[in-house]
Design an enzyme around this catalytic site. Sequence first.
Site, PDB file in Angstrom:
ATOM      1  N   ALA B 685       0.789  -1.106   0.100  1.00  0.00           N
ATOM      2  CA  ALA B 685       0.209  -0.007  -0.087  1.00  0.00           C
ATOM      3  C   ALA B 685       0.915   1.285  -0.167  1.00  0.00           C
ATOM      4  CB  ALA B 685      -0.851  -0.170   0.946  1.00  0.00           C
ATOM      5  N   GLY B 687       1.057   5.776  -0.683  1.00  0.00           N
ATOM      6  CA  GLY B 687      -0.105   7.004  -0.550  1.00  0.00           C
ATOM      7  C   GLY B 687      -1.090   7.251  -1.609  1.00  0.00           C
ATOM      8  N   GLY B 689      -3.351  10.391  -1.323  1.00  0.00           N
ATOM      9  CA  GLY B 689      -3.785  11.893  -1.132  1.00  0.00           C
ATOM     10  C   GLY B 689      -2.839  12.739  -2.039  1.00  0.00           C
ATOM     11  N   GLU B 690      -1.871  12.675  -2.444  1.00  0.00           N
ATOM     12  CA  GLU B 690      -1.102  13.777  -3.171  1.00  0.00           C
ATOM     13  C   GLU B 690      -0.928  13.438  -4.912  1.00  0.00           C
ATOM     14  OE1 GLU B 690       2.078  15.542  -0.600  1.00  0.00           O
ATOM     15  OE2 GLU B 690       2.079  13.395   0.070  1.00  0.00           O
TER      16      GLU B 690
END
Lengths: 159, 729
Positions: B685, B687, B689-690
């Site tokens: 997994a 990130g 969000g960006e």
Amino acid sequence: MQRTISFTLNGKPTRVTVDDQRMLLWVLRSDLGLTGTKFGCGAALCGACTVVVDKEAVRSCSTPVKEVAGKRVLTIEGLSQEGRLHAIQEAFLKHHGSQCGYCTPGMIMNAYALLQKTPRPTRAQIIQHMDDNLCRCGSHHRILNAIQEAAGTMKGGAQ
Amino acid sequence: MTRDDSNSRGSMGNGGSGEGGVSESPPRDLSRRQFLALAGSGLFVFFPTDPLDAFQEPERLPARQGYPTDFNAYLRVGPDSRVTCFVGKVELGQGAMTSLAQLLAEELDVALDSVDMVMGDTDLCPWDMGTFGSLSIRQFGPVLRGAGAEARAVLLEMAAEQLQAPAGRLQVTAGVVTDPSAPGKRVTYAQLVQGKRIERRLEKAPVKPVSAFSVVGQSPRRKDALEKVTGKARYAGDFAVPGMLHARVLRPPAHGATLRDLDTAAAEKVDGARVVRDGDLVAVLHERPDLADKALRLVKARFDPPQPSVDDKTIFNHLLKTAPQPRLVGESGSLAEGEKLAANIVEETYLNSYVAHAALETHSATATIEGGKATVWASTQTPFPVKQQVAQALGFTPQNVRIITPYVGGGFGGKSASRQAVEAARLAKLTCKPVQVVFHRDEEFFYDTFRPAAVVKIRAALTGAGKMVLWDYKVYGAGDREARLFYDVPHQRTVSAGGWQGGNPPGMHPFGVGPWRAPSVNTNTFARESHIDILAARAGADPVEFRLGHLSDQRMRRVLEAAARQFGWKPARAPSGRGLGVALGIYAGTYVATMAEVAVNKSTGRVQVIRVVCAQDEGVVVNPDGSRQQMEGSITMGLGYALAEEVRFKNGEVLDRNFDTYEIPRFSWLPKIETILIENPETAALGCGEPPIVTMGAVVANAIHDAVGARLRQLPMTPARIQTALKRA
Ligand code: FES
Ligand code: FES
């Protein structure tokens, strides 16, 4: 001018003795301890401080407290009744209308005012009504979906 | 346990003292109450010593740099079967409160609803560097999963002894251990730990394989949602401690201005106002925030202006002049060789302005000092570093500083710096009163650590057959993250000079710069993907086919193909007049492909983005709907730096100070957004969000070019710049 202002706050008779030029936002947050209404810009530019006065959505950061004398003020804290969430709040939950959540109270209160007047708004009407409420996290689509659904679930529009 | 219960626990975890009262108890009382609540519910049973010692021996709590290896630091099981999870990460809106709880619930085999999160409290949570860089899931996720897996294995061993059955035969569901071959035999985690001290550890406890996930991969309701829709969620400026004063700090009109003289007499006359001066810190305090502000406006201060310096127009030459020696980021083949093979050379310069974080919540903090211990509720992405800063400012040992991070109203990198926490703590010490500092919007802009302005120069070339053969890339001012090319070009070199991380020559950036949602990658992706499009057009190729013709990275091919399928991309050479664009990007291991459709009003230069399709490969998806929310947020926020956001300044003065001149995306800007999550169980997994935000500058630039043939090389692509480009086109 220092004077006593009486108004109805979330259904309860309320009196404050304050400089009547002070902005409603600070009286709510600091004098009355209702911190659900947020400060974002202080200049009527972001909508984080939106509350409903009588039937209008109002920017409390730019509304002197004297203007609510004798009126009914509704904040996010007063929206759920007897522990039951308002349809708009339920729809925000379901559609994940909050990320950081800082814009959420203002969004919900502004949507509430919209649905009071226009119980079945089109998407374009929602966008137009909500356009000056800012959300930096980009929750916009979820918020629109939530408002649209709330409008659909509220019997005869807003209660 | 009802949802209400779990949420009121959550609010405690977020640094509140609980239930709905207007004013807070003082912090010592608060921590005692918290402590009693925790101890009373048996939450400390995992600790090898008396619960009290946990507070009295801070070193037992992992204050040291590095994640503790003892799983007890991350979780406790109470006799009521609730699990409290302690993490140094904070909830900024990105959903970490929910996704981290999912990871723990998964590994521990407990119900997600039974997990209460305590986040970003430096007295209660294990050390963490900060919440940024898409690291919560990628880097901290495995740590938390490991802790959960080890705790589960230990509990199973204990259960095996109690049930007199081999551990391998036991099953766990929602914290209840059963023996399938002996129906009726059961014991709960709570029963196992009750009244016991467990010091048992296991060397190796494997985490679950992806195929066994039942909580991870689901999209439960966010744990913070109920508090957020009812106004109960509290942020750092929502705490009211008895006796608290609100502080407004005197600010210089420009960076570099120095205070010449000061007259505070009029302010001091305001009923209830107090003026404090301590070196460079001048503040007016009052019981009411707006009255402190009114009094501050009565302070007469004269500042000497700084030396004339740069402004938002001259900054780009300034960056080139002041940048340090470029550093090599990557190289393969030889540029000289590439030049020899070059048939068609394209050389361009790309610019982007300073951009503000502009989280809706301004930097806020509430500080109290009692009995030699400072407690600060702060809106911060970095509670542990802030603890050090506050300790240093107060002359306290770090053990005597506690940072509590309640809900944070957006960060995006901007709340890594937390000056307001230090100011509130200093003023609390000076006044011997609890003090709250909440930045006004102009302070927020003034002290923001902006996304740096930057210049990118690219010289690239095609062979006669339309293949990229040369890529010479130089970035100034932004930083080197993801600056390296992921396309196949035999002769390439990437260099970088200065950036958001500091270490720049003094004065290169005339004010603070720092991480801004996917730092340096927005700049690098805008330049690279714009340039690739220009090369594709030169080669007479469709931009998607051209990219695929230079991509051997399979993950990248897969996201691009997925986006093209969803979008219904039909090959054409740009400008096709359709207004379609594509851009690819990588951030922190996550891959994205974005496609957009725009409409350009040729007479006004206004752009409406009509549709965005974004495919993302973030490895194993912890919370699909949470990922989609973050992708939508990234795409929406990205429209801002693409089309409107730039901080204007002159001689140290920041000219954009509020949302009137600094425009951020709003409802009427919204495109239709479609998100695609690539199934990729082979990659851990990452990130979410960006990543999509990095493509937004280029995808819109490429779509504008496709629409009207005008190439924008500078962000933001304002109507004025578009009109200028249209005249040139
Ligand atoms: S705080 Fe009132 S509109 Fe922004
Ligand atoms: S959810 Fe963060 S500002 Fe809207």
